[in-house]
Design a protein around this motif. Structure first.
Motif, PDB file in Angstrom:
ATOM      1  N   SER A   1     -10.222  41.943 -14.485  1.00 13.67           N
ATOM      2  CA  SER A   1     -11.358  42.979 -14.593  1.00 13.67           C
ATOM      3  C   SER A   1     -11.856  43.324 -13.485  1.00 13.67           C
ATOM      4  O   SER A   1     -12.212  44.663 -13.419  1.00 13.67           O
ATOM      5  CB  SER A   1     -12.350  42.084 -15.422  1.00 13.67           C
ATOM      6  OG  SER A   1     -13.624  43.193 -15.709  1.00 13.67           O
ATOM      7  N   SER A   2     -11.888  42.516 -12.451  1.00 16.61           N
ATOM      8  CA  SER A   2     -12.511  43.013 -11.040  1.00 16.61           C
ATOM      9  C   SER A   2     -11.659  43.795 -10.646  1.00 16.61           C
ATOM     10  O   SER A   2     -11.909  44.957  -9.823  1.00 16.61           O
ATOM     11  CB  SER A   2     -12.597  41.851 -10.224  1.00 16.61           C
ATOM     12  OG  SER A   2     -13.699  41.110 -10.888  1.00 16.61           O
TER      13      SER A   2
ATOM     14  N   LYS B   1     -25.514  50.017 -23.572  1.00 17.22           N
ATOM     15  CA  LYS B   1     -24.514  48.520 -23.591  1.00 17.22           C
ATOM     16  C   LYS B   1     -25.055  48.003 -22.370  1.00 17.22           C
ATOM     17  O   LYS B   1     -24.954  46.762 -22.564  1.00 17.22           O
ATOM     18  CB  LYS B   1     -23.073  48.877 -23.812  1.00 17.22           C
ATOM     19  CG  LYS B   1     -22.271  47.687 -23.971  1.00 17.22           C
ATOM     20  CD  LYS B   1     -22.696  46.831 -25.399  1.00 17.22           C
ATOM     21  CE  LYS B   1     -21.877  45.699 -25.464  1.00 17.22           C
ATOM     22  NZ  LYS B   1     -22.073  44.848 -26.763  1.00 17.22           N
ATOM     23  N   ALA B   2     -24.979  48.559 -21.242  1.00 15.83           N
ATOM     24  CA  ALA B   2     -25.090  48.050 -19.986  1.00 15.83           C
ATOM     25  C   ALA B   2     -26.350  47.048 -19.840  1.00 15.83           C
ATOM     26  O   ALA B   2     -26.917  46.111 -19.429  1.00 15.83           O
ATOM     27  CB  ALA B   2     -25.015  49.020 -18.950  1.00 15.83           C
ATOM     28  N   VAL B   3     -27.541  48.139 -20.463  1.00 13.87           N
ATOM     29  CA  VAL B   3     -28.935  47.410 -20.764  1.00 13.87           C
ATOM     30  C   VAL B   3     -28.819  46.298 -21.682  1.00 13.87           C
ATOM     31  O   VAL B   3     -29.718  45.399 -21.260  1.00 13.87           O
ATOM     32  CB  VAL B   3     -29.867  48.465 -20.987  1.00 13.87           C
ATOM     33  CG1 VAL B   3     -31.261  47.884 -21.312  1.00 13.87           C
ATOM     34  CG2 VAL B   3     -29.851  49.548 -19.769  1.00 13.87           C
ATOM     35  N   GLU B   4     -28.310  46.439 -22.575  1.00 14.17           N
ATOM     36  CA  GLU B   4     -28.087  45.349 -23.466  1.00 14.17           C
ATOM     37  C   GLU B   4     -27.725  44.123 -22.946  1.00 14.17           C
ATOM     38  O   GLU B   4     -28.225  43.022 -23.360  1.00 14.17           O
ATOM     39  CB  GLU B   4     -27.120  45.751 -24.811  1.00 14.17           C
ATOM     40  CG  GLU B   4     -27.165  44.586 -25.836  1.00 14.17           C
ATOM     41  CD  GLU B   4     -26.020  45.097 -26.988  1.00 14.17           C
ATOM     42  OE1 GLU B   4     -25.058  44.320 -27.498  1.00 14.17           O
ATOM     43  OE2 GLU B   4     -26.083  46.415 -27.336  1.00 14.17           O
TER      44      GLU B   4
ATOM     45  N   LEU C   1     -10.401  49.522 -18.949  1.00 12.05           N
ATOM     46  CA  LEU C   1      -9.467  48.165 -19.199  1.00 12.05           C
ATOM     47  C   LEU C   1     -10.370  46.931 -18.692  1.00 12.05           C
ATOM     48  O   LEU C   1      -9.841  45.991 -19.147  1.00 12.05           O
ATOM     49  CB  LEU C   1      -8.444  48.582 -18.295  1.00 12.05           C
ATOM     50  CG  LEU C   1      -7.168  49.625 -18.746  1.00 12.05           C
ATOM     51  CD1 LEU C   1      -6.163  50.103 -17.555  1.00 12.05           C
ATOM     52  CD2 LEU C   1      -6.452  48.961 -19.843  1.00 12.05           C
ATOM     53  N   ALA C   2     -11.256  47.401 -17.645  1.00 17.15           N
ATOM     54  CA  ALA C   2     -12.036  46.242 -17.078  1.00 17.15           C
ATOM     55  C   ALA C   2     -12.852  45.954 -18.264  1.00 17.15           C
ATOM     56  O   ALA C   2     -12.821  44.486 -18.516  1.00 17.15           O
ATOM     57  CB  ALA C   2     -13.026  46.753 -15.927  1.00 17.15           C
ATOM     58  N   ILE C   3     -13.492  46.503 -18.994  1.00 17.73           N
ATOM     59  CA  ILE C   3     -14.197  46.100 -20.304  1.00 17.73           C
ATOM     60  C   ILE C   3     -13.563  45.592 -21.207  1.00 17.73           C
ATOM     61  O   ILE C   3     -13.749  44.620 -21.934  1.00 17.73           O
ATOM     62  CB  ILE C   3     -14.974  47.477 -20.950  1.00 17.73           C
ATOM     63  CG1 ILE C   3     -16.086  47.992 -19.816  1.00 17.73           C
ATOM     64  CG2 ILE C   3     -15.521  46.927 -22.446  1.00 17.73           C
ATOM     65  CD1 ILE C   3     -16.721  49.325 -20.196  1.00 17.73           C
ATOM     66  N   ASN C   4     -12.083  45.860 -21.474  1.00 13.13           N
ATOM     67  CA  ASN C   4     -11.295  45.191 -22.576  1.00 13.13           C
ATOM     68  C   ASN C   4     -10.982  43.863 -22.102  1.00 13.13           C
ATOM     69  O   ASN C   4     -10.946  43.087 -22.891  1.00 13.13           O
ATOM     70  CB  ASN C   4      -9.902  46.043 -22.727  1.00 13.13           C
ATOM     71  CG  ASN C   4      -9.988  47.355 -23.129  1.00 13.13           C
ATOM     72  OD1 ASN C   4     -11.178  47.513 -23.955  1.00 13.13           O
ATOM     73  ND2 ASN C   4      -9.376  48.229 -23.447  1.00 13.13           N
TER      74      ASN C   4
ATOM     75  N   PRO D   1     -15.553  41.934 -22.208  1.00 10.95           N
ATOM     76  CA  PRO D   1     -16.478  42.799 -22.685  1.00 10.95           C
ATOM     77  C   PRO D   1     -17.760  42.726 -22.083  1.00 10.95           C
ATOM     78  O   PRO D   1     -18.801  43.509 -22.536  1.00 10.95           O
ATOM     79  CB  PRO D   1     -16.401  42.199 -24.047  1.00 10.95           C
ATOM     80  CG  PRO D   1     -14.979  41.777 -23.993  1.00 10.95           C
ATOM     81  CD  PRO D   1     -14.797  41.185 -22.789  1.00 10.95           C
ATOM     82  N   ASN D   2     -18.185  41.620 -21.388  1.00 10.83           N
ATOM     83  CA  ASN D   2     -19.629  41.578 -21.041  1.00 10.83           C
ATOM     84  C   ASN D   2     -19.877  42.093 -19.374  1.00 10.83           C
ATOM     85  O   ASN D   2     -20.892  41.900 -18.841  1.00 10.83           O
ATOM     86  CB  ASN D   2     -19.904  40.165 -20.825  1.00 10.83           C
ATOM     87  CG  ASN D   2     -20.206  39.443 -22.455  1.00 10.83           C
ATOM     88  OD1 ASN D   2     -20.468  40.208 -23.216  1.00 10.83           O
ATOM     89  ND2 ASN D   2     -19.324  38.161 -22.452  1.00 10.83           N
ATOM     90  N   ASP D   3     -18.770  42.889 -19.041  1.00  9.90           N
ATOM     91  CA  ASP D   3     -19.074  43.638 -17.696  1.00  9.90           C
ATOM     92  C   ASP D   3     -19.808  44.664 -17.481  1.00  9.90           C
ATOM     93  O   ASP D   3     -19.359  45.928 -17.997  1.00  9.90           O
ATOM     94  CB  ASP D   3     -17.685  43.938 -17.233  1.00  9.90           C
ATOM     95  CG  ASP D   3     -17.653  44.272 -15.629  1.00  9.90           C
ATOM     96  OD1 ASP D   3     -18.533  44.439 -15.158  1.00  9.90           O
ATOM     97  OD2 ASP D   3     -16.455  44.413 -15.268  1.00  9.90           O
TER      98      ASP D   3
END
Length: 162
Positions: A23-24, A82-85, A48-51, A54-56
């Motif tokens: 992910s990084s 989503k980022a704020v969540e 792809l990083a999110i896949n 999913p918590n990135d």
């Protein structure tokens, strides 16, 4: 011997189809593409990083910025949401979402986001500026207080909400 060769070819085909990037690594690739103006390519890498993770929340934040850069505001706001969540202390997501809300004439929503960013910074009493450090590999989701103040000043379009 023939079967061994087929097994080796089969294993190679499987390995070629595997995705060994982290992910990084996708996040870093996305940042490079974004910095070079390749927003579509960056969006693909952040996806792809999110896949992979999913918590990135940082990938959501950066993908939101790239969506905004190409005018896809609904997708950008969705990513900031989503980022704020995932990280309610993500100042940059509040700040960027506020900018988009202002652009979409949701001035009350923009001011709410700017106020939340200021609150997270510690208000006028205390704030710390955090900057990326490539050597240490630190990611930052912070925004300078001056930038928030500049956007949230009651001038221009924001005067319309009074």
């Amino acid at each position: 011997m023939k079967y061994r060769l087929l097994h080796i070819i089969f294993l190679l085909l499987i390995l070629i189809g595997c995705d060994f990037k982290t992910s990084s690594e996708y996040f870093n690739d996305g940042n490079m593409k974004s910095n070079n103006g390749d927003y579509e390519g960056a969006i693909k890498d952040f996806t792809l990083a999110i896949n992979k993770n999913p918590n990135d929340y940082e990938s959501y934040t950066n993908r939101g910025a790239d969506y905004a850069a190409i005018g896809r505001y609904k997708e950008a706001i969705s990513d900031y949401n989503k980022a704020v969540e995932l990280n309610p202390s993500n100042i940059m997501a509040y700040f960027n979402r506020g900018n988009l809300k202002s652009k979409l004439n949701d001035f009350n929503g923009a001011i709410e986001d700017y106020n939340q960013a200021i609150k997270l910074k510690g208000g006028e009493n205390l704030y710390v500026e955090i900057h990326d450090n490539d050597f240490l590999g630190i990611r930052s989701t912070d925004v300078r207080m001056e930038n928030i103040r500049l956007q949230s000043k009651p001038s221009g379009k924001c005067m319309l909400i009074l």
